[in-house]
Design a protein around this motif. Structure first.
Motif, short mmCIF file in Angstrom:
data_model
loop_
_atom_site.label_atom_id
_atom_site.label_comp_id
_atom_site.label_asym_id
_atom_site.label_seq_id
_atom_site.Cartn_x
_atom_site.Cartn_y
_atom_site.Cartn_z
N ALA A 250 -18.12 67.47 3.50
CA ALA A 250 -18.39 68.89 3.25
C ALA A 250 -17.39 69.45 2.24
O ALA A 250 -17.75 70.22 1.33
N LEU A 251 -16.13 69.06 2.38
CA LEU A 251 -15.11 69.52 1.44
C LEU A 251 -15.31 68.90 0.06
O LEU A 251 -15.11 69.56 -0.97
N VAL A 252 -15.71 67.63 0.04
CA VAL A 252 -15.96 66.96 -1.24
C VAL A 252 -17.11 67.64 -1.98
O VAL A 252 -17.02 67.93 -3.18
N VAL A 253 -18.21 67.89 -1.27
CA VAL A 253 -19.37 68.54 -1.89
C VAL A 253 -19.00 69.94 -2.39
O VAL A 253 -19.49 70.38 -3.44
N ALA A 254 -18.12 70.64 -1.68
CA ALA A 254 -17.72 71.99 -2.07
C ALA A 254 -17.02 72.01 -3.43
O ALA A 254 -16.99 73.05 -4.11
N THR A 255 -16.44 70.89 -3.84
CA THR A 255 -15.77 70.82 -5.15
C THR A 255 -16.75 70.71 -6.31
O THR A 255 -16.33 70.65 -7.46
N LYS A 256 -18.04 70.63 -6.00
CA LYS A 256 -19.10 70.49 -7.00
C LYS A 256 -18.89 69.26 -7.89
O LYS A 256 -18.69 69.38 -9.12
N PRO A 257 -18.89 68.06 -7.28
CA PRO A 257 -18.72 66.84 -8.07
C PRO A 257 -19.78 66.74 -9.16
O PRO A 257 -20.90 67.22 -9.00
N ALA A 258 -19.41 66.09 -10.24
CA ALA A 258 -20.30 66.03 -11.40
C ALA A 258 -21.53 65.17 -11.12
O ALA A 258 -21.45 64.16 -10.42
N PRO A 259 -22.68 65.56 -11.66
CA PRO A 259 -23.85 64.70 -11.57
C PRO A 259 -23.69 63.56 -12.58
O PRO A 259 -22.95 63.72 -13.56
N GLU A 260 -24.37 62.44 -12.38
CA GLU A 260 -25.22 62.13 -11.25
C GLU A 260 -24.47 61.31 -10.20
O GLU A 260 -24.67 61.47 -9.01
N LEU A 261 -23.61 60.41 -10.66
CA LEU A 261 -23.02 59.43 -9.76
C LEU A 261 -22.16 60.07 -8.69
O LEU A 261 -22.33 59.80 -7.49
N ALA A 262 -21.23 60.92 -9.08
CA ALA A 262 -20.30 61.50 -8.11
C ALA A 262 -21.03 62.40 -7.11
O ALA A 262 -20.83 62.28 -5.89
N ALA A 263 -21.87 63.28 -7.61
CA ALA A 263 -22.59 64.18 -6.71
C ALA A 263 -23.57 63.41 -5.83
O ALA A 263 -23.67 63.64 -4.63
N GLY A 264 -24.29 62.47 -6.44
CA GLY A 264 -25.26 61.68 -5.67
C GLY A 264 -24.60 60.89 -4.57
O GLY A 264 -25.10 60.85 -3.43
N THR A 265 -23.47 60.26 -4.88
CA THR A 265 -22.75 59.48 -3.88
C THR A 265 -22.26 60.38 -2.74
O THR A 265 -22.32 60.02 -1.56
N SER A 266 -21.80 61.57 -3.09
CA SER A 266 -21.29 62.50 -2.07
C SER A 266 -22.38 62.91 -1.09
O SER A 266 -22.18 62.91 0.12
N PHE A 267 -23.55 63.24 -1.62
CA PHE A 267 -24.64 63.67 -0.74
C PHE A 267 -25.19 62.51 0.09
O PHE A 267 -25.56 62.68 1.25
N VAL A 268 -25.23 61.32 -0.49
CA VAL A 268 -25.70 60.15 0.27
C VAL A 268 -24.75 59.84 1.42
O VAL A 268 -25.16 59.54 2.54
N LEU A 269 -23.44 59.92 1.15
CA LEU A 269 -22.46 59.67 2.21
C LEU A 269 -22.58 60.73 3.31
O LEU A 269 -22.49 60.42 4.50
N MET A 270 -22.78 61.98 2.93
CA MET A 270 -22.99 63.03 3.92
C MET A 270 -24.19 62.71 4.79
O MET A 270 -24.16 62.81 6.02
N ALA A 271 -25.28 62.28 4.15
CA ALA A 271 -26.49 61.94 4.88
C ALA A 271 -26.27 60.76 5.83
O ALA A 271 -26.75 60.76 6.98
N LEU A 272 -25.54 59.76 5.39
CA LEU A 272 -25.27 58.60 6.23
C LEU A 272 -24.47 58.99 7.47
O LEU A 272 -24.78 58.55 8.58
N PHE A 273 -23.46 59.83 7.29
CA PHE A 273 -22.65 60.24 8.44
C PHE A 273 -23.47 61.08 9.42
O PHE A 273 -23.40 60.87 10.64
N LEU A 274 -24.28 62.00 8.91
CA LEU A 274 -25.11 62.81 9.80
C LEU A 274 -26.16 61.96 10.51
O LEU A 274 -26.45 62.15 11.69
N GLY A 275 -26.74 60.99 9.79
CA GLY A 275 -27.73 60.11 10.39
C GLY A 275 -27.16 59.26 11.52
O GLY A 275 -27.80 59.08 12.56
N LEU A 276 -25.96 58.74 11.32
CA LEU A 276 -25.31 57.98 12.39
C LEU A 276 -25.15 58.84 13.64
O LEU A 276 -25.39 58.38 14.77
#
Length: 410
Positions: free
Chosen positions: A302-328
């Motif tokens: 959540a803190l990482v995403v709040a920094t507005k990481p640059a698209p595509e790789l950084a932002a995409g990786t951040s959201f995918v990791l968030m999804a993985l943690f919530l899914g677990l």
């Protein structure tokens, strides 16, 4: 661990019930298509905003409204499933969900925001099917396999990924109204498949107690509210992101409708994959440990995403990791439910816990809309609140796990 504490029947790992894989697959299918319907407004929120001139608050309210009924309705749906069984309940709710899908199409076609809200509220019916599947699947599987089985069923929340990816494309390919008609027809077809192909477990026994006393009995169980809180954070986080992410990506990164939908689908797919993994890991290392990993990871991301990481790789990786943690975390919570809820109350407990999860997804979009910094294109306040909530849930999980180890009765 006794079956009386964890679910129906006395199946063993060496004598699985015949047909359980088919019935799990049908439950997964019904769950996925109804979740597609439940999330049909979110991927088109940008379209509605542009056509109807909606404010950020109006837009977030429109996206969140179906979540409300889909959440609260699970309480009644879970109790009715204990009484009537999964086959009947899946058939009826899948078929009935076609009606509000068509009503939403009508409201959107005439450009009425009030009708979109009203029919979006009714559309929440489609989101209640989760409370059918958990007790239905539980009755087919032995305790040692329930974490994986319910996690695999829960992967039907991938219907949100299907909706995010295909709904905008269907609108572009076929038109707005035909898209809704296609989804409505699919719901009716799946309902027919479920009715003719699905069977309740031979170990399932109907609970014919009146609904109100059943709800009261489930409400008196500590496990009900403990799991409700944890599911509100984990599944609620997933629902909030799945419904609001197209809007977020438009506001922060200026993606168009299709681009935002594609990336939201990627987020949902990651969570869908992680859910059965969370159930499988919970069978082996315990749901409490999996939840600790999930919540700690979500807080950090959540803190990482709040920094507005640059698209595509950084932002995409951040959201995918968030999804993985919530899914677990979503997979772990219902492994814990399967382990600790009394057999006769699994459906009712599931309904209450599932409702809490849905409600957990109702409020964040409203908060995000209310705290959005339009000048900075920033959702920092909302994401910071998510981090704080996840950390609070992490502390709660640690305390609960220690208490359960000292007193397994919870």
């Amino acid at each position: 661990m006794s079956d009386t504490a964890t679910g129906a029947g006395s199946t063993t790992a060496t004598h699985p019930l015949a047909g359980r894989g088919r019935n799990l697959g049908l439950a997964l299918l019904a769950f996925a298509i109804t979740f597609w319907a439940w999330n049909i407004i979110g991927p088109l929120a940008v379209r509605y905003t542009q056509e109807l001139g909606l404010s950020a608050t109006q837009k977030s309210l429109l996206v969140a409204t179906p979540v409300l009924v889909g959440s609260l309705g699970r309480i009644l749906t879970g109790a009715l499933t204990d009484r009537f069984g999964g086959r009947l309940m899946f058939t009826v709710l899948t078929a009935v969900s076609a009606i509000p899908v068509l009503l939403v199409a009508f409201a959107g076609a005439i450009g009425s925001y009030p009708l979109l809200l009203v029919f979006g509220f009714v559309l929440g019916i489609a989101g209640t099917t989760f409370a059918i599947g958990i007790p239905f699947v539980n009755a087919w599987y032995e305790p040692a396999r329930r974490g994986f089985a319910t996690g695999l069923f829960g992967a039907g929340m991938g219907g949100t990924a299907l909706s995010a990816f295909f709904t905008p494309r269907f609108v572009r390919w076929f038109g707005y109204v035909p898209t809704h008609v296609i989804i409505a027809v699919a719901l009716v077809v799946v309902a027919a498949i479920v009715w003719f192909g699905m069977r309740d477990s031979p170990l399932w026994k109907p609970n014919t107690d009146p609904v109100a006393p059943k709800l009261a009995a489930a409400a008196k169980l500590a496990v009900t509210w403990q799991m409700a809180f944890l599911y509100a954070v984990t599944f609620g986080g997933f629902v909030a992101f799945s419904t609001y992410l197209p809007t977020y990506l438009k506001d922060v990164y200026d993606f168009d409708l299709t681009g935002a939908g594609t990336r939201t689908a990627g987020f949902a797919i990651a969570a869908v994959i992680a859910r059965p993994v969370g159930g499988w890991l919970s069978d082996r290392i315990g749901p409490d440990r999996v939840l600790m990993i999930s919540l700690a990871g979500a807080a950090v991301m959540a803190l990482v995403v709040a920094t507005k990481p640059a698209p595509e790789l950084a932002a995409g990786t951040s959201f995918v990791l968030m999804a993985l943690f919530l899914g677990l975390g979503t997979g772990a919570v219902f492994t814990w439910v399967a382990q600790r809820a009394p057999a006769a109350r699994v459906g009712t407990v599931t309904g209450i816990v599932g409702a809490a999860g849905g409600l957990g997804g109702y409020f964040p979009p409203l908060v995000m809309g209310a705290t959005y910094n339009e000048a900075a294109h920033s959702y920092t306040v909302g994401l910071t609140l998510l981090c704080i909530t996840a950390l609070g849930a992490l502390v709660f999980t640690i305390v609960l796990a220690r208490r359960n180890r000292s007193d397994p009765r919870g």
